[in-house]
Design an enzyme around this catalytic site. Structure first.
Site, PDB file in Angstrom:
ATOM      1  N   GLU A 137      -3.114  62.513  23.234  1.00 11.39           N
ATOM      2  CA  GLU A 137      -2.141  63.084  24.162  1.00 11.39           C
ATOM      3  C   GLU A 137      -2.172  64.606  24.145  1.00 11.39           C
ATOM      4  O   GLU A 137      -1.835  65.245  25.146  1.00 11.39           O
ATOM      5  CB  GLU A 137      -0.732  62.591  23.821  1.00 11.39           C
ATOM      6  CG  GLU A 137      -0.504  61.125  24.153  1.00 11.39           C
ATOM      7  CD  GLU A 137       0.901  60.672  23.813  1.00 11.39           C
ATOM      8  OE1 GLU A 137       1.641  61.465  23.190  1.00 11.39           O
ATOM      9  OE2 GLU A 137       1.267  59.540  24.168  1.00 11.39           O
ATOM     10  N   LYS A 142       2.415  67.310  21.614  1.00 10.49           N
ATOM     11  CA  LYS A 142       2.436  65.898  21.978  1.00 10.49           C
ATOM     12  C   LYS A 142       2.262  65.053  20.709  1.00 10.49           C
ATOM     13  O   LYS A 142       1.807  65.541  19.673  1.00 10.49           O
ATOM     14  CB  LYS A 142       1.322  65.592  22.988  1.00 10.49           C
ATOM     15  CG  LYS A 142       1.573  66.161  24.393  1.00 10.49           C
ATOM     16  CD  LYS A 142       2.724  65.449  25.062  1.00 10.49           C
ATOM     17  CE  LYS A 142       2.919  65.869  26.507  1.00 10.49           C
ATOM     18  NZ  LYS A 142       1.918  65.319  27.417  1.00 10.49           N
ATOM     19  N   GLU A 153      -0.218  61.633  38.703  1.00 14.44           N
ATOM     20  CA  GLU A 153      -0.896  61.895  37.429  1.00 14.44           C
ATOM     21  C   GLU A 153      -2.110  60.993  37.313  1.00 14.44           C
ATOM     22  O   GLU A 153      -2.059  59.820  37.664  1.00 14.44           O
ATOM     23  CB  GLU A 153      -0.012  61.563  36.216  1.00 14.44           C
ATOM     24  CG  GLU A 153       1.114  62.499  35.902  1.00 14.44           C
ATOM     25  CD  GLU A 153       1.842  62.047  34.637  1.00 14.44           C
ATOM     26  OE1 GLU A 153       1.167  61.557  33.695  1.00 14.44           O
ATOM     27  OE2 GLU A 153       3.074  62.173  34.606  1.00 14.44           O
ATOM     28  N   GLU A 208      -1.805  70.331  25.069  1.00 11.86           N
ATOM     29  CA  GLU A 208      -0.421  70.558  24.630  1.00 11.86           C
ATOM     30  C   GLU A 208      -0.268  70.084  23.186  1.00 11.86           C
ATOM     31  O   GLU A 208      -0.259  68.892  22.905  1.00 11.86           O
ATOM     32  CB  GLU A 208       0.552  69.826  25.562  1.00 11.86           C
ATOM     33  CG  GLU A 208       0.477  70.319  26.999  1.00 11.86           C
ATOM     34  CD  GLU A 208       1.308  69.477  27.951  1.00 11.86           C
ATOM     35  OE1 GLU A 208       2.549  69.555  27.890  1.00 11.86           O
ATOM     36  OE2 GLU A 208       0.695  68.729  28.756  1.00 11.86           O
TER      37      GLU A 208
END
Length: 350
Positions: A326, A321, A264, A318
């Protein structure tokens, strides 16, 4: 968190890449699903195959709908993830064999799976039970694969850079946290050495930089900004420094030859109202420069000419989150439009 009052110049020049993404087979994406507005997996796979040059994808579970959607897409290799909560159970071989039969074997070989990631950043949890059962689970899954006559799938686990001692600067001084080097990482790295599996790390210059090091974190330094006083090596970006600190720690206990995979790394395109050093330009600069850097094959000062399979976080924004930043690490919105361009679309020209 990052903060800077200085906006680096000419970020949008980053968007014109010098290498096509298709030539850089070692850059992939994390496909996270902590959202309630994402398209169904079969649409995602069709989009990846027909519209992008992405050929490595990491998912954070073994979602059968996602695994089935990738069936027949052998040009795309997958990394699947086992949740931390399953590590204790999977340290026993019968459970590992059962897990393999239930979660992966039904999808093989039509779905191409390269890695099983056992947990995520387990050491950072400080959970002694999890940590002590991590390697046994990796060993059990490796044996289960062998007993099932499955080849081509390697077992690893991603680590945060919190595995390093706080004194891991300069990069040549990198070492694992006190007490973890011999007890935890020597046996884990011995496992990787024996099985030829990679040591996975999650370097995030985003979390490691401040106002004075923002350009260094974004690969925007034209000249060296840091000289390692021991090796005399010049560092022009934080990503290289972080990887070399990991390498130094590995080499210090005798395992510098084990491959490293960047499981990541990324940068958010939006943040909280008072959050600086975050935005479209910053994210485009980091990920665009990251792709160019990894594609160049130059490696790092301590690991010249080494190629690091690198997974950008993440494929989509997303919305479930826990913070605005985030929620905004994605390269794409849920409707498949680009948040910003880093050259991964098939229509991109050199």
């Amino acid at each position: 968190m990052l903060g800077s009052d200085v906006v680096p110049q000419l970020f949008f020049l980053i968007l014109t890449l010098t290498l096509p993404f298709s030539a850089a087979y070692h850059v992939g994406v994390n496909y996270g699903t902590v959202a309630n507005n994402l398209p169904p997996p079969h649409q995602v796979v069709n989009f990846i195959k027909t519209k992008t040059n992405i050929n490595h994808v990491k998912i954070f579970d073994t979602n059968p709908d996602i695994l089935a959607a990738f069936s027949g897409s052998t040009e795309i290799s997958l990394t699947v993830t086992i949740p931390n909560s399953d590590i204790l159970s999977l340290s026993k071989l019968p459970n590992a064999r059962s897990w393999l039969s239930n979660h992966l074997l039904p999808f093989l070989p039509t779905t191409s799976i390269s890695y099983i990631a056992v947990g995520n950043e387990v050491i950072a949890t400080s959970d002694k039970t999890l940590i002590t059962h991590l390697l046994p689970a990796m060993e059990s899954l490796t044996l289960a694969l062998h007993l099932a006559n499955v080849t081509g799938i390697l077992v690893s686990t991603p680590h945060s850079l919190g595995i390093l001692s706080g004194s891991s600067e300069p990069p040549s001084s990198g070492k694992f946290r006190n007490g973890y080097d011999k007890a935890i990482f020597t046996p884990i790295l011995d496992f990787h050495n024996r099985t030829k599996s990679p040591f996975m790390v999650n370097p995030y210059p985003y979390f490691g930089s401040g106002p004075e090091t923002l350009n260094y974190a974004l690969f925007n330094s034209n000249d060296y900004v840091f000289v390692d006083p021991v090796t005399k090596m010049n560092y022009t970006n934080m990503f290289d420094a972080q990887l070399d600190a990991v390498y130094s720690a590995m080499k210090r206990i005798g395992y510098g030859d084990v491959d490293i995979v960047v499981a990541e790394t990324g940068w958010p395109s939006a943040g909280e109202p008072n959050q600086t050093g975050v935005g479209l330009d910053y994210a485009a600069a980091y990920n665009g420069n990251l792709i160019k850097h990894v594609n160049s094959g130059k490696g790092t000062p301590l690991m010249p000419n080494r190629v690091f399979e690198t997974y950008i976080f993440s494929l989509f924004n997303e919305n479930l989150k826990s913070s605005v930043s985030e929620q905004n690490f994605g390269l794409f919105k849920p409707d498949f439009t680009q948040v910003y361009d880093v050259g991964i679309m098939k229509t991109n020209k050199v």
